[in-house]
Design an enzyme around this catalytic site. Structure first.
Site, short mmCIF file in Angstrom:
data_model
loop_
_atom_site.label_atom_id
_atom_site.label_comp_id
_atom_site.label_asym_id
_atom_site.label_seq_id
_atom_site.Cartn_x
_atom_site.Cartn_y
_atom_site.Cartn_z
N ASP A 46 0.85 -1.19 0.00
CA ASP A 46 0.00 0.00 0.00
C ASP A 46 0.89 1.24 0.00
OD1 ASP A 46 -2.31 1.60 0.05
OD2 ASP A 46 -3.32 0.21 1.40
N HIS A 106 -13.86 -1.63 -5.41
CA HIS A 106 -14.98 -0.69 -5.39
C HIS A 106 -14.54 0.77 -5.30
CE1 HIS A 106 -15.86 0.07 -0.81
NE2 HIS A 106 -14.56 0.08 -1.04
#
Length: 369
Positions: free
Chosen positions: A237, A279
């Site tokens: 990340d 999403h």
């Protein structure tokens, strides 16, 4: 609920810190907290008006979370004067806030001046398994401001967050440490509960390595590794998303890599995990992430997408409201089953199965074509 994952989770939970989260998930799934109505309460206004003013309540909950009221009430009821002094608040205004929240069942007014916690407010404590305090704070701040420009998104199709803050969500979080900290802690809180639902639904036996793509502080992956000691994992990340978690190595089985999944992901893992990542993005950007995972994946590797699935039917579903949140926050979207099939097919995957969990999210398993 599959038998083997259930048995493994129940056995493993007793040995790890996950038992409290598991009990909370099961309790709230089977015995949800309810608000009670007192006799003689005033008539309610029209339902449409109640729905339209729901943000009054959501902001009141945010203020209580921001002030740390639930933590202060942990040991028992306190007077509003005491609470005001501890939170540096105006005593009379705080009383009005807690009176309103008590009328909904969130707190309990035990006498004229004293308030106590209710079961519904327990997750606003910051030091308990299943805490939702951080996510309530970030929802009450940046999400709330962005949602105020929903009309802009609906009219233009563009992201309201960018309109309000002058930059994208993830760029803003890289530039604002306080907002980033609340956001990341909120995501970690949610991951703790979601991890239990995923572990109850999906069997990770036989998997030697997992890359948690966009995994933040790595809470979900660490919970998986706790239950499967033969598995190793990597969290990928952005640096501000990983935060201070990169010193947590779990005996060398969990490592952290700062990087951009739009550029590349670590190669050669058995499973690539995308929890709440797809999403966040429109199809164009989602395909880039999926393509990078596909490129790094071994021939017999697996993709696990953990997201909500929007029902095709005209039925109530939290996913449909979350979809609006993604519209204003990132320009992403929640997807139907058909849309997931189309997206993964375009990325050269085939869906092998879709597994529902005790959480709103499902596990979508896919393999390279």
């Amino acid at each position: 609920m599959a038998f083997l994952p259930l048995l493994r989770v129940l056995q493993g939970a007793r040995k790890t810190r996950s038992w409290a989260e598991l009990k909370l998930l099961l309790r709230d799934r089977f015995f949800p907290a309810r608000t009670t109505c007192a006799n003689g309460e005033d008539p309610l206004p029209p339902l449409l008006f109640q729905i339209a003013t729901a943000y009054w309540l959501s902001q009141a909950i945010y203020v209580a979370a921001k002030l740390g009221i639930a933590d202060l009430l942990e040991a028992g009821p306190l007077s509003c004067t005491t609470l005001a002094a501890a939170t540096r608040s105006d005593s009379r205004s705080l009383y009005r806030l807690l009176r309103a929240l008590s009328s909904t069942g969130l707190f309990s007014q035990v006498d004229k001046e004293r308030f106590a916690l209710s079961r519904l407010a327990e997750p606003l404590r910051s030091d308990i398994p299943g805490s939702l305090r951080a996510i309530v704070v970030t929802i009450g701040e940046i999400h709330y401001q962005a949602c105020g420009e929903l009309l802009h998104s609906v009219r233009t199709g563009s992201t309201a967050f960018n309109q309000v803050f002058g930059t994208s969500l993830f760029e803003y979080l890289q530039q604002n440490a306080e907002a980033s900290d609340a956001f990341n802690r909120g995501m970690t809180n949610l991951s703790s509960l979601l991890a239990q639902a995923v572990l109850l639904a999906y069997n990770f036996s036989g998997i030697s390595s997992i890359v948690d793509v966009g995994g933040g502080e790595g809470e979900l992956l660490r919970r998986i590794l706790e239950l499967y000691p033969g598995t190793k994992g990597v969290v990928l990340d952005l640096p501000n998303s990983i935060g201070s978690a990169n010193h947590l190595s779990d005996g060398g089985r969990c490592s952290y890599i700062a990087g951009d999944f739009f550029e590349s992901v670590p190669e050669g893992a058995d499973v690539y995990l995308l929890c709440g990542v797809v999403h966040d993005w429109d199809d164009h950007h989602a395909l880039k992430v999926l393509a990078n995972c596909r490129k790094a994946m071994m021939k017999n590797g697996r993709m696990l997408i953990i997201d909500m699935i929007v029902p095709e039917a005209n039925s109530a579903s939290f996913s449909k409201l979350l979809d609006l949140n993604m519209l204003v926050m990132t320009g992403g979207r929640e997807r139907t089953k058909a849309e997931f099939y189309a997206l993964l097919d375009a990325a050269n995957y085939r869906i092998t199965r879709i597994i529902r969990t005790m959480a709103p999210q499902s596990v979508i398993e896919a393999m390279p074509k």
